[in-house]
Design an enzyme around this catalytic site. Structure first.
Site, mmCIF file in Angstrom:
data_model
loop_
_atom_site.group_PDB
_atom_site.id
_atom_site.type_symbol
_atom_site.label_atom_id
_atom_site.label_comp_id
_atom_site.label_asym_id
_atom_site.label_seq_id
_atom_site.Cartn_x
_atom_site.Cartn_y
_atom_site.Cartn_z
ATOM 1 N N LYS A 45 31.139 33.728 50.069
ATOM 2 C CA LYS A 45 32.587 33.882 49.982
ATOM 3 C C LYS A 45 32.984 33.624 48.523
ATOM 4 C CE LYS A 45 36.980 34.139 51.015
ATOM 5 N NZ LYS A 45 37.570 35.477 51.243
ATOM 6 N N CYS A 131 40.780 40.765 44.649
ATOM 7 C CA CYS A 131 41.368 40.155 45.849
ATOM 8 C C CYS A 131 42.801 40.642 46.026
ATOM 9 C CB CYS A 131 41.374 38.633 45.779
ATOM 10 S SG CYS A 131 42.219 37.952 47.233
HETATM 11 O O1 RRO Z 1 40.272 36.091 50.910
HETATM 12 C C1 RRO Z 1 40.832 37.207 50.993
HETATM 13 O O2 RRO Z 1 41.982 37.354 51.426
HETATM 14 C C2 RRO Z 1 40.162 38.417 50.532
HETATM 15 C C3 RRO Z 1 39.494 38.527 49.328
HETATM 16 BR BR1 RRO Z 1 39.238 37.085 48.175
HETATM 17 C C4 RRO Z 1 38.973 39.780 48.926
HETATM 18 O O3 RRO Z 1 38.379 39.947 47.842
HETATM 19 N N1 RRO Z 1 39.153 40.824 49.754
HETATM 20 C C5 RRO Z 1 39.786 40.714 50.936
HETATM 21 O O4 RRO Z 1 39.925 41.717 51.667
HETATM 22 N N2 RRO Z 1 40.299 39.500 51.312
#
Ligand code: RRO
Length: 311
Positions: A45, A131
């Site tokens: 993550k 993100c």
């Molecule tokens: O954590 C998120 O909301 C998230 C991230 Br960091 C990302 O790079 N892509 C996504 O779809 N959700």
């Protein structure tokens, strides 16, 4: 013998399939499940300097054709993931891994990357420039000036293998402009694509996720054509040292085959992994190998990037 082995920045992976960041990678237990599966690697993550709770729930929903999420970058802090991938380096029969990270500001990104630089970790890093879900923070890679600025600063001190996670682009001019920037740097890879940002899924008369009044990143079947186009556009434009990781809409061996045909060296599975669990890696690997056998291909090199056009 048909092989799905692949190489990125000198690291050899016995299988080209792995998780996409955000899925099955929040805790060591989840990462261990991917490690023990048929996947060739895992990515963590995305880690930030301090741990984050993320957005309020419900913040991820599976739909018939994919998923929507607005997780908001929940994570256990980059040290948690950095310590784990470093620890795994010293284990026998371990795989090479990817550490995903980003700062909440360019300064924080540099602080984190300097920490990785000073650590014993020698594996791959994926800098997440895409993100879509932190309120008030635009996707970095849609701002070419900022992206160029960050990369130029990073490569002044960062000398370990580094790649970037990109959002989907939708215009040929943007593929050209982005590739011109990326080709200036010693990137190990670009990963196409993150979720398609700020979609809206409605059930009856109501949005299905709570954050941002229902707006969230779209994954799964919806995004495969966009993902394939981005993989191929960058495969055509980037210098050959920069490998492409294909992510988006992979739930069968055929989908993985198409990503590789478009130029992917590694293929990541997000929504379908969330829906099916880590056993998915064995199923898709077998399906991909069956297609390769049928077509007489023994390695990914036999067909990577060899997409046919209609003359
Ligand atoms: O954590 C998120 O909301 C998230 C991230 Br960091 C990302 O790079 N892509 C996504 O779809 N959700």
């Amino acid at each position: 013998m048909v092989s799905t082995q692949t190489t990125i920045a000198g690291f050899t992976f016995t299988n080209c399939l792995m998780n996409a960041a955000g899925v099955f990678c929040m805790t060591k237990e989840e990462l261990e499940a991917v490690e023990q599966s048929a996947a060739g690697s895992f990515v963590t993550k995305t880690g930030t300097l301090a741990a984050r709770q993320g957005n309020p729930e419900p913040r991820y929903v599976d739909t018939e054709l994919g998923s929507i999420n607005s997780m908001g970058l929940p994570n256990l802090g980059v040290d948690y993931y950095l310590d784990y991938v470093t620890e795994l380096q010293y284990k026998e029969n371990t795989k090479p891994h990817f550490l995903s990270l980003v700062g909440m500001s360019p300064d924080e990104t540099h602080t984190i990357l300097k920490k990785v630089m000073d650590s014993d970790y020698n594996g791959l890093v994926e800098l997440n420039l895409s993100c879509p879900n932190v309120p008030g923070k635009p996707q970095i890679a849609y701002d070419f000036e900022t992206t160029n600025q960050i990369l130029s600063e990073v490569f002044r001190y960062y000398t370990k293998p580094l790649g970037i996670k990109l959002p989907p682009y939708f215009d040929i001019v943007h593929f050209d402009q982005a590739a011109e920037i990326f080709n200036q740097y010693p990137l190990a890879f670009v990963n196409c694509v993150n979720s398609v940002g700020n979609g809206l899924v409605i059930q009856d008369e109501t949005v299905v996720i709570k954050p941002k009044n229902g707006f969230g990143g779209i994954g799964g079947d919806y995004i495969k054509p966009t993902a394939l186009a981005n993989v191929h556009a960058f495969y055509q434009r980037l210098k050959p040292e920069i490998k492409i990781i294909g992510t988006g809409g992979v739930k069968t061996g055929r989908d993985a085959f198409e990503h590789i045909l478009c130029g992917a060296s590694m293929v990541q599975i997000g929504t379908a992994l969330h829906q099916e669990g880590p056993e998915i890696f064995e199923r898709i690997t077998n399906e991909l190998k069956d297609i390769m056998t049928e077509k007489g291909y023994q390695s990914l090199d036999d067909f990577r990037g060899k997409l046919n056009y209609i003359n």
